[in-house]
Design an enzyme around this catalytic site. Sequence first.
Site, PDB file in Angstrom:
ATOM      1  N   LYS A  73      58.801  47.709   7.727  1.00  0.00           N
ATOM      2  CA  LYS A  73      57.459  47.446   7.381  1.00  0.00           C
ATOM      3  C   LYS A  73      57.007  46.202   7.792  1.00  0.00           C
ATOM      4  CE  LYS A  73      53.568  49.482   6.134  1.00  0.00           C
ATOM      5  NZ  LYS A  73      53.001  48.975   7.342  1.00  0.00           N
ATOM      6  N   LYS A  97      59.926  40.878   0.548  1.00  0.00           N
ATOM      7  CA  LYS A  97      58.701  41.133  -0.251  1.00  0.00           C
ATOM      8  C   LYS A  97      58.754  42.639  -0.730  1.00  0.00           C
ATOM      9  CE  LYS A  97      55.140  39.712   2.023  1.00  0.00           C
ATOM     10  NZ  LYS A  97      54.162  39.070   2.759  1.00  0.00           N
ATOM     11  N   LYS A 109      58.307  42.380  11.464  1.00  0.00           N
ATOM     12  CA  LYS A 109      57.220  41.812  11.920  1.00  0.00           C
ATOM     13  C   LYS A 109      56.928  41.720  13.303  1.00  0.00           C
ATOM     14  CE  LYS A 109      53.954  39.308   9.722  1.00  0.00           C
ATOM     15  NZ  LYS A 109      53.264  39.549   8.465  1.00  0.00           N
ATOM     16  N   THR A 193      45.566  42.684   0.004  1.00  0.00           N
ATOM     17  CA  THR A 193      46.322  41.437  -0.284  1.00  0.00           C
ATOM     18  C   THR A 193      45.712  40.517  -1.150  1.00  0.00           C
ATOM     19  OG1 THR A 193      46.976  41.677   2.016  1.00  0.00           O
ATOM     20  CG2 THR A 193      47.262  39.405   1.046  1.00  0.00           C
ATOM     21  N   ASN A 224      40.545  37.555   5.968  1.00  0.00           N
ATOM     22  CA  ASN A 224      40.682  38.748   5.199  1.00  0.00           C
ATOM     23  C   ASN A 224      41.230  38.328   3.779  1.00  0.00           C
ATOM     24  OD1 ASN A 224      42.541  40.950   3.694  1.00  0.00           O
ATOM     25  ND2 ASN A 224      41.543  42.331   5.351  1.00  0.00           N
ATOM     26  N   SER A 361      49.530  49.206   1.883  1.00  0.00           N
ATOM     27  CA  SER A 361      50.040  50.056   3.186  1.00  0.00           C
ATOM     28  C   SER A 361      50.984  51.264   3.080  1.00  0.00           C
ATOM     29  CB  SER A 361      50.738  48.927   3.999  1.00  0.00           C
ATOM     30  OG  SER A 361      49.799  48.249   4.774  1.00  0.00           O
TER      31      SER A 361
HETATM   32  P1  NAD Z   1      42.879  36.438   8.913  1.00  0.00           P
HETATM   33  O1  NAD Z   1      43.069  36.331  10.586  1.00  0.00           O
HETATM   34  O2  NAD Z   1      42.083  37.243   8.493  1.00  0.00           O
HETATM   35  O3  NAD Z   1      42.274  35.153   8.502  1.00  0.00           O
HETATM   36  C1  NAD Z   1      43.134  33.724   8.672  1.00  0.00           C
HETATM   37  C2  NAD Z   1      42.111  32.573   8.523  1.00  0.00           C
HETATM   38  O4  NAD Z   1      42.782  31.475   8.622  1.00  0.00           O
HETATM   39  C3  NAD Z   1      40.972  32.527   9.206  1.00  0.00           C
HETATM   40  O5  NAD Z   1      39.724  32.108   8.513  1.00  0.00           O
HETATM   41  C4  NAD Z   1      41.509  31.209  10.059  1.00  0.00           C
HETATM   42  O6  NAD Z   1      40.293  30.578  10.476  1.00  0.00           O
HETATM   43  C5  NAD Z   1      42.105  30.556   9.080  1.00  0.00           C
HETATM   44  N1  NAD Z   1      43.010  29.632   9.793  1.00  0.00           N
HETATM   45  C6  NAD Z   1      43.633  29.589  10.838  1.00  0.00           C
HETATM   46  N2  NAD Z   1      44.249  28.591  11.195  1.00  0.00           N
HETATM   47  C7  NAD Z   1      44.129  27.702  10.025  1.00  0.00           C
HETATM   48  C8  NAD Z   1      44.640  26.335   9.737  1.00  0.00           C
HETATM   49  N3  NAD Z   1      45.232  25.653  10.793  1.00  0.00           N
HETATM   50  N4  NAD Z   1      44.105  25.799   8.623  1.00  0.00           N
HETATM   51  C9  NAD Z   1      43.098  26.660   7.769  1.00  0.00           C
HETATM   52  N5  NAD Z   1      42.901  27.606   8.055  1.00  0.00           N
HETATM   53  C10 NAD Z   1      43.327  28.397   9.221  1.00  0.00           C
HETATM   54  O7  NAD Z   1      44.354  36.620   8.631  1.00  0.00           O
HETATM   55  P2  NAD Z   1      44.627  37.031   6.985  1.00  0.00           P
HETATM   56  O8  NAD Z   1      45.069  38.686   7.122  1.00  0.00           O
HETATM   57  O9  NAD Z   1      43.954  36.864   6.022  1.00  0.00           O
HETATM   58  O10 NAD Z   1      46.304  36.459   6.860  1.00  0.00           O
HETATM   59  C11 NAD Z   1      46.170  35.181   6.376  1.00  0.00           C
HETATM   60  C12 NAD Z   1      47.674  34.767   5.746  1.00  0.00           C
HETATM   61  O11 NAD Z   1      47.811  35.824   4.761  1.00  0.00           O
HETATM   62  C13 NAD Z   1      48.683  34.961   6.622  1.00  0.00           C
HETATM   63  O12 NAD Z   1      49.687  34.053   6.420  1.00  0.00           O
HETATM   64  C14 NAD Z   1      49.056  36.301   6.745  1.00  0.00           C
HETATM   65  O13 NAD Z   1      50.723  36.350   7.184  1.00  0.00           O
HETATM   66  C15 NAD Z   1      49.036  36.490   5.041  1.00  0.00           C
HETATM   67  N6  NAD Z   1      49.141  38.009   4.772  1.00  0.00           N
HETATM   68  C16 NAD Z   1      48.029  38.696   5.003  1.00  0.00           C
HETATM   69  C17 NAD Z   1      47.963  40.139   4.714  1.00  0.00           C
HETATM   70  C18 NAD Z   1      46.953  41.033   5.240  1.00  0.00           C
HETATM   71  O14 NAD Z   1      47.037  42.298   4.631  1.00  0.00           O
HETATM   72  N7  NAD Z   1      45.916  40.760   5.930  1.00  0.00           N
HETATM   73  C19 NAD Z   1      49.021  40.430   3.887  1.00  0.00           C
HETATM   74  C20 NAD Z   1      50.286  39.591   3.683  1.00  0.00           C
HETATM   75  C21 NAD Z   1      50.213  38.021   3.986  1.00  0.00           C
END
Ligand code: NAD
Length: 434
Positions: A73, A97, A109, A193, A224, A361
């Site tokens: 996953k 995780k 991934k 998350t 997100n 999920s």
């Molecule tokens: P997203 O695409 O919704 O948001 C990413 C955000 O990070 C955006 O606001 C973008 O502008 C910003 N960003 C990109 N590069 C950047 C930088 N250099 N400095 C500062 N901000 C920056 O993505 P998300 O789903 O919120 O994921 C964010 C993190 O959380 C990732 O590491 C992802 O792997 C992790 N994550 C997400 C989920 C999920 O369910 N969405 C689950 C587990 C982990």
Amino acid sequence: MTKPSDHDGIFADAVRRLDATSLHATIDPEALEKLKHPKAILQVSIPVRMDDGSLRIFQGCRVRHDDTRGPTKGGLRFHPDVSIDEVKALAFWMTFKCAVVGIPYGGAKGGVVVNPKELSRLEVERLSRGFMAQMADFVGPETDIPAPDVYTNAMIMGWMMDEYSKIVRRHSPSVITGKPIPLGGSLGRDDATGRGAYYCIKELERLEGWKPKEVRVAVQGFGNAGQHVASLLHADGYRVVAVSDSQGGIYREEGFDVPSLIHAKNTARRLQAVYCRDALCEAVDADVITNEQLLELDVEILIPAALESQITIENAERVRAPIVVEVANGPTTSAADAVLNDKGVLVVPDILANAGGVTVSYFEWTQNRQGFYWKESEVHDRLREIMSREFNAVYDLKNAKQIDMRTAAYVHALSRLASAIEAQGTKSYYEGVG
Ligand code: NAD
């Protein structure tokens, strides 16, 4: 992958951390060795017909790290810096995780080297469907189940599910999670998350006796995950004093009205220091800061919620927050981790802090397979139960073994992984001594 990456060595860093952790755990050397190698990697080229009639070829990949505890996953990201090395590390972290929170999955991934902001919506749809068409034999409800990650969203998951269903000629919602609700998504997946991280912070609040209004929070990454954790903390009275996105950040000592920031970001598609009532927004005083400055702010809680390797050996010494809650995957390098530990910073590690996403999920997959859907309150209750239980198990282990929180999370996960791998037999079993 064709593009060079900033993240070369990130998988090796993840394995080094595993070796260090194993010193605090009881694990058969064979089980440890197995966890150092991804089970399977598929690399694909995806031809996409662009709106102007030209053909572009995108590079994508999917890594399945370990499936001993269940189907693999993990999310799919669309980002220009995606590399195999990064995806291997992200798949590895997913295995740990899922084990930390005790859900019956292994880790995977995937990613595509693309900046989706440069594509039209139709081009993103063709790319998403093209990626799934190439992956259809590699993924599946009982093999490998993708989900959203950086720059992918519910609609993309819906397109991919539709493409997979067409290929296998049956409705298959459980092949992917994070789908739109009308296509079999789960209530409560969108904020899961951020909510999972919020439940970890609520446990800390209980343990530390915090008064939320005295706690200043800085959030790097306002997508997100970052938006939802900021929003839930704000609703509880926490002072969210800084947020940022890829363009930079804003800081306000009094704290921001987080719903206003979210409204402005999602309508104007950029971060603005505003206060909104209904749809009317007015600017509020704030300083413009860089992402680097945000990480070094004088706050009680720092939440990296963007990308990997943000807290490094270069800036770790300057991190002033006593608590770091890793909502992003891998935001702290292992070298930086050592510096933070020496400084006495409590790091709630990614494999625990952001596990709410994969947990809901799992709920979505379960509901798809049952064909029976839960109320949002049921999703929240079950998520809170898991996050609180596993947070406290890790926290207690940290205290009992006098180790840092990340090591404790890995030890906790390793005990589940090791018992599953060892149950399949190791050298000592076959020699008749186990
Ligand atoms: P997203 O695409 O919704 O948001 C990413 C955000 O990070 C955006 O606001 C973008 O502008 C910003 N960003 C990109 N590069 C950047 C930088 N250099 N400095 C500062 N901000 C920056 O993505 P998300 O789903 O919120 O994921 C964010 C993190 O959380 C990732 O590491 C992802 O792997 C992790 N994550 C997400 C989920 C999920 O369910 N969405 C689950 C587990 C982990």
